[in-house]
Design a protein around this motif. Structure first.
Motif, PDB file in Angstrom:
ATOM      1  N   ILE A  86      20.268 -62.943 -26.890  1.00  0.00           N
ATOM      2  CA  ILE A  86      18.753 -63.190 -27.457  1.00  0.00           C
ATOM      3  C   ILE A  86      17.866 -61.991 -27.052  1.00  0.00           C
ATOM      4  O   ILE A  86      17.155 -61.655 -27.703  1.00  0.00           O
ATOM      5  N   MET A  87      18.152 -61.407 -25.872  1.00  0.00           N
ATOM      6  CA  MET A  87      17.265 -60.374 -25.237  1.00  0.00           C
ATOM      7  C   MET A  87      17.408 -59.228 -25.830  1.00  0.00           C
ATOM      8  O   MET A  87      16.862 -58.078 -25.492  1.00  0.00           O
ATOM      9  N   HIS A  88      18.725 -58.807 -26.359  1.00  0.00           N
ATOM     10  CA  HIS A  88      18.912 -57.713 -27.079  1.00  0.00           C
ATOM     11  C   HIS A  88      18.934 -56.296 -26.202  1.00  0.00           C
ATOM     12  O   HIS A  88      18.429 -55.397 -26.499  1.00  0.00           O
ATOM     13  N   GLY A  89      19.636 -56.402 -24.917  1.00  0.00           N
ATOM     14  CA  GLY A  89      19.595 -55.400 -24.115  1.00  0.00           C
ATOM     15  C   GLY A  89      18.289 -55.172 -23.097  1.00  0.00           C
ATOM     16  O   GLY A  89      18.574 -54.438 -22.042  1.00  0.00           O
ATOM     17  N   LEU A  90      17.395 -56.205 -23.315  1.00  0.00           N
ATOM     18  CA  LEU A  90      16.330 -56.086 -22.261  1.00  0.00           C
ATOM     19  C   LEU A  90      16.673 -56.826 -20.779  1.00  0.00           C
ATOM     20  O   LEU A  90      17.714 -57.534 -21.058  1.00  0.00           O
ATOM     21  N   PRO A  91      16.258 -56.199 -19.896  1.00  0.00           N
ATOM     22  CA  PRO A  91      16.698 -56.741 -18.569  1.00  0.00           C
ATOM     23  C   PRO A  91      16.417 -58.284 -18.368  1.00  0.00           C
ATOM     24  O   PRO A  91      15.646 -58.876 -18.931  1.00  0.00           O
TER      25      PRO A  91
END
Length: 855
Positions: free
Chosen positions: A580-585
């Protein structure tokens, strides 16, 4: 002064010169000055400054002969307040000053006795009540007639032992003195201070020629505005009353007509088309030149338009956003100005359903507005009942004395939550904000009778199943079903936040415990997850059973076997979060609560658990008693569990690493952040880090796949803040859990402090509730100490806060000034934080001041 400006004078300009300014004469005087300069048809007006009004209140009433002489002989006057801010209020307007026996006779000849009597009687009644301070019951509003006027004059003379004043100058002097002293009164001062006014706030007064037509059919008064005050949609709204003298005439006049042509009845546009067209032109001029959507108060006499006043349209949050963005897009104001015109609280209201302010409100209880939004549902008193209601497709409101982790499933199922106890950082408040569920806590006078299944509010007795509405934005419980406004995350909302993101200089992450939370965070453009509380994943029915088996395991090997069954569930949770966060921390906090929270607290619950585990009730009861603690918040929880029951953290670490590899195979690189909770000593970090590193090495070998991760700590104890230099040797980041840190620094229970905190704030012990607004002096000093010591040891140490304070503008200001990298807050507070951060940047740019950056 140029001739066209003679319609607006400062009183001192009769003998000298004094500029009219907001801070010396108030908003009404300044606005009228601008209207005059825009060539709007404003009647002759004289403004008295704050200093002049203070002198009048002190008994130094000037000779008003020169002031009265500025108006035409026989001219009726009005006096209105002009504070620096219209929200601060002020005494009510007094109309028809100058009305006396002689003028009554003259108007009777020119316009008829009925008109003259109505004017005179209204003035006598207003003067008697608001100037002479006589009993209002002696001067009731009645149908105007000569006997009623004569009775009012007689009663006045009898009570005051002197006839009603006939000299216009004396009338005006007494009106000015009364209004000046009313402003200086203790009750008025306290009332405006409650609205945010400083103790020494001044009041200006406006003396203006009355522009009414003495009640002729061809005359009237009204107000007009050019937007819907709730939605901000451009449209003409307002009313017009024939024979009225000012805008107040329409408030209690059922005969007031519409402004634009309307099939329901006559309109101003029908009766006076030229005056209506002129009003529309004036509205456009005000919008462009005053750079605001204005409400105009006006009169029309024989087709001639006069503008009496104008003020900013009072508007709901969604209208405020739309107007600010529209003005900026039209080039009337800058984007920075548009951002500064919307309060962060206004954005918070737009994210949830709201009770329509235009509807009726049957309030039966009030409490703290802990989580914004509104919902209607049937009363239930247990989490089980809430889940049953949800399974039937019925909305419900969960009412509890106070909530606990056992109630989370019920809170998920409920449309709203209401508690008798608790404060802004109580369990119900924190979870409510995280879920985006409307919540009211600490409801005054609330009493729950579980045996009778009743809720006593002090105003009503409600039974389980009764329909109520809770308004978590203002903290009110309403009887029955209310009318709602749906969330307004529309183009105006998104445009404003895009402008905010272009300016802010601190990142905003979200506290998200579930995939649903993560999706909301992504929708609101959070820059990652700053706190994922993994224990919330264990309260689902299938997982709770396994957790309880682990708790009752007799050895480390048995515990590990039980946890092995939880591993795939945790892994799937993390895979979904990462996707869901697509590579975000994504910052994942390891297991934190004490184990007893996963056990039932009633004998019936323990019996059911014994049946489920096929164990003797005595054994289950004994184990529950062994885990019970006198002070669970300071007991075996957080890193202490990780050290003494290491199998839990090892399982979670393996789930995180395997999810990282699986997500990477799908094309998304993830660098998870693993956070150790409740640290207070460097050795704790060393022990946990050694085990996590060992799990990472084992997973790399087993899967044949490299990956990276970052390990950090959650600073929630004063000792961790003070020993940050040591702890930072083993940490890539420090995130401050300001809820617990505040609790431990003050020695206050965040769940219980709400019972007396209001008294402490009122007594000046604390300026604000420290669980609601970050204590920048005490707790803030610990944050600064930890930041400075941590970054001396580890220069690139990432700093953040992830407690409930993370979404408040005051906390964001502190973190920016201290050089923190990001703040993390509940998903529904992310837009609020984005706007607040941008506003702080704009303020810094304007002032040129900022605290040194610790980086």
């Amino acid at each position: 002064m140029a001739t066209r400006y003679l319609n607006l004078l400062d009183y001192s300009e009769i003998t000298g010169s004094a500029p009219i300014a907001l801070r010396s004469h108030g908003w009404r005087a300044k606005c009228l000055q601008r209207l005059v300069r825009l060539d709007l048809p404003v009647p002759r007006t004289i403004a008295l400054s704050f200093n002049a009004v203070r002198a009048i209140a002190a008994g130094q009433v000037p000779d008003l002969g020169g002031l009265v002489a500025r108006f035409e002989p026989g001219q009726l006057l009005s006096v209105r307040p002009s504070a620096e801010n219209p929200d601060w209020g002020g005494p009510g307007a007094i109309l028809n000053i100058g009305m006396n026996d002689d003028l009554h006779a003259r108007i009777s000849e020119s316009h008829g006795e009925d008109v003259a009597t109505a004017l005179y009687l209204a003035f006598v009644q207003s003067y008697a009540q608001h100037v002479a301070r006589l009993d209002p019951d002696m001067f009731p509003v009645s149908e105007p007639c000569l006997p009623a006027l004569q009775a009012a004059l007689y009663d006045y003379e009898k009570e005051m032992e002197e006839p009603f004043p006939q000299d216009p100058g004396k009338q005006l002097a007494e009106v000015l003195r009364s209004m000046a002293r009313a402003w200086e009164g203790t009750s008025a001062r306290l009332l405006r201070q409650a609205k945010g006014a400083p103790a020494d706030a001044g009041l200006g007064l406006i003396v203006q020629a009355m522009a009414g037509g003495f009640g002729a059919t061809e005359s009237g008064a009204g107000v007009i505005q050019f937007i819907d005050p709730v939605t901000g949609v451009p449209q003409i709204t307002g009313r017009y009353a024939e024979r009225g003298q000012d805008g107040d005439a329409i408030s209690n006049n059922p005969q007031a007509m519409y402004l634009t042509r309307d099939p329901r009845g006559p309109s101003l546009e029908d009766r006076h088309p030229d005056a209506f067209a002129e009003l529309v032109r004036h509205g456009g001029i005000c919008r462009e030149k005053l750079r605001e959507e204005m409400q105009i108060e006006f009169t029309v006499v024989n087709g001639k338009l006069t503008v009496l006043d104008a003020l900013k349209v009072r508007r709901a949050s969604r209208a405020a956003v739309r107007v600010a963005v529209s003005l900026a897009e039209d080039g009337i104001i800058t984007r920075k100005e548009a951002l500064m015109r919307v309060t962060p609280r206004a954005l918070s209201e737009l994210l949830h359903r709201q009770v329509d302010p235009r509807g009726a409100r049957a309030v039966v209880a009030r409490g703290m507005a802990a989580s914004p939004g509104a919902a209607t549902g049937r009363l239930v008193f247990t989490s089980t009942a809430a889940q049953a209601s949800a399974s039937r497709g019925e909305k419900c409101i969960l009412v509890r004395r106070e909530t606990s982790p056992e109630d989370i499933r019920g809170m998920h199922a409920a449309a709203g939550v209401l508690t008798e106890r608790g404060g802004m950082t109580s369990h119900a408040a924190v979870i409510g904000r995280g879920l985006g569920v409307p919540c009211i806590v600490g409801a005054t006078g609330l009493r729950i009778d579980l045996k009778a299944r009743q809720l006593h509010t002090g105003r009503a007795v409600l039974n389980e199943g009764d329909l109520i509405t809770i308004d978590g934005t203002v903290g009110e419980v309403l009887l029955g079903e209310a009318e709602f406004l749906e969330p307004a995350t529309d183009q105006w909302f998104n445009t404003l936040l895009e402008w905010a993101d272009a300016l802010r200089d601190i990142d905003v992450r979200a506290n998200a415990d579930t995939p649903a939370d993560a999706r909301i965070a992504r929708d609101f453009k959070a820059k990652g997850i700053g706190l994922c509380r993994t224990e919330h994943m264990f309260f689902e029915d299938d997982r709770l059973t396994v957790m309880r088996e682990m708790i009752f395991a007799g050895s480390a090997q048995d515990r590990a076997e039980a946890l092995t069954r939880l591993l795939p569930m945790q892994r799937s949770d993390f895979i979904e979060l990462f996707s869901i966060m697509h590579g975000l921390p994504v910052c994942i906090r390891l297991f934190d609560p004490p184990l007893h929270e996963f056990l039932p607290h009633t004998r019936e619950g323990l019996k059911q658990l014994a049946d489920a585990l096929d164990r003797p009730l005595s054994e289950v009861t004994r184990r529950a008693e062994d885990l019970a603690e006198f002070n669970p918040m300071l007991g075996l929880r957080g890193v202490r569990l990780g050290v003494t029951v290491p199998e839990i953290y090892e399982m979670q670490a393996r789930a995180i690493f395997e999810a990282t590899i699986e997500t990477g195979r799908r094309g998304e690189k993830v660098v998870p952040e693993i956070m150790i909770p409740l640290v207070s000593a460097m050795r704790e970090v060393e022990l946990v880090k050694a085990r996590i590193d060992a799990v990472a090495a084992a997973v790399r070998v087993e899967k044949g796949q490299p990956f990276e991760y970052r390990l950090g700590v959650m600073v929630e104890t004063p000792r961790a803040a003070l020993r940050a230099a040591e702890i930072a040797q083993h940490a890539d980041f420090m995130s401050f859990g300001t809820n617990d840190l505040t609790q431990m620094t003050y020695g206050l229970s965040r769940d219980d402090a709400g019972r007396f905190m209001s008294y402490y704030v009122q007594a000046g012990v604390f300026p604000e509730d420290p669980f609601h607004v970050l204590d920048t002096d005490g707790v803030g000093e610990l944050l600064l100490i930890a930041a400075e010591r941590g970054r001396k040891t580890r220069k690139g140490l990432t700093l953040s806060i992830c407690g409930e304070h993370g979404g408040s503008p005051e906390s964001i200001a502190f973190c920016r000034d201290a050089g923190f990298d990001y703040v993390s807050c509940s998903p529904f507070r992310v837009p609020v934080a984005r706007l607040a951060a941008a506003q702080l940047t704009i303020t810094d740019d304007d002032s040129g001041e900022k605290m040194p950056d610790l980086r």
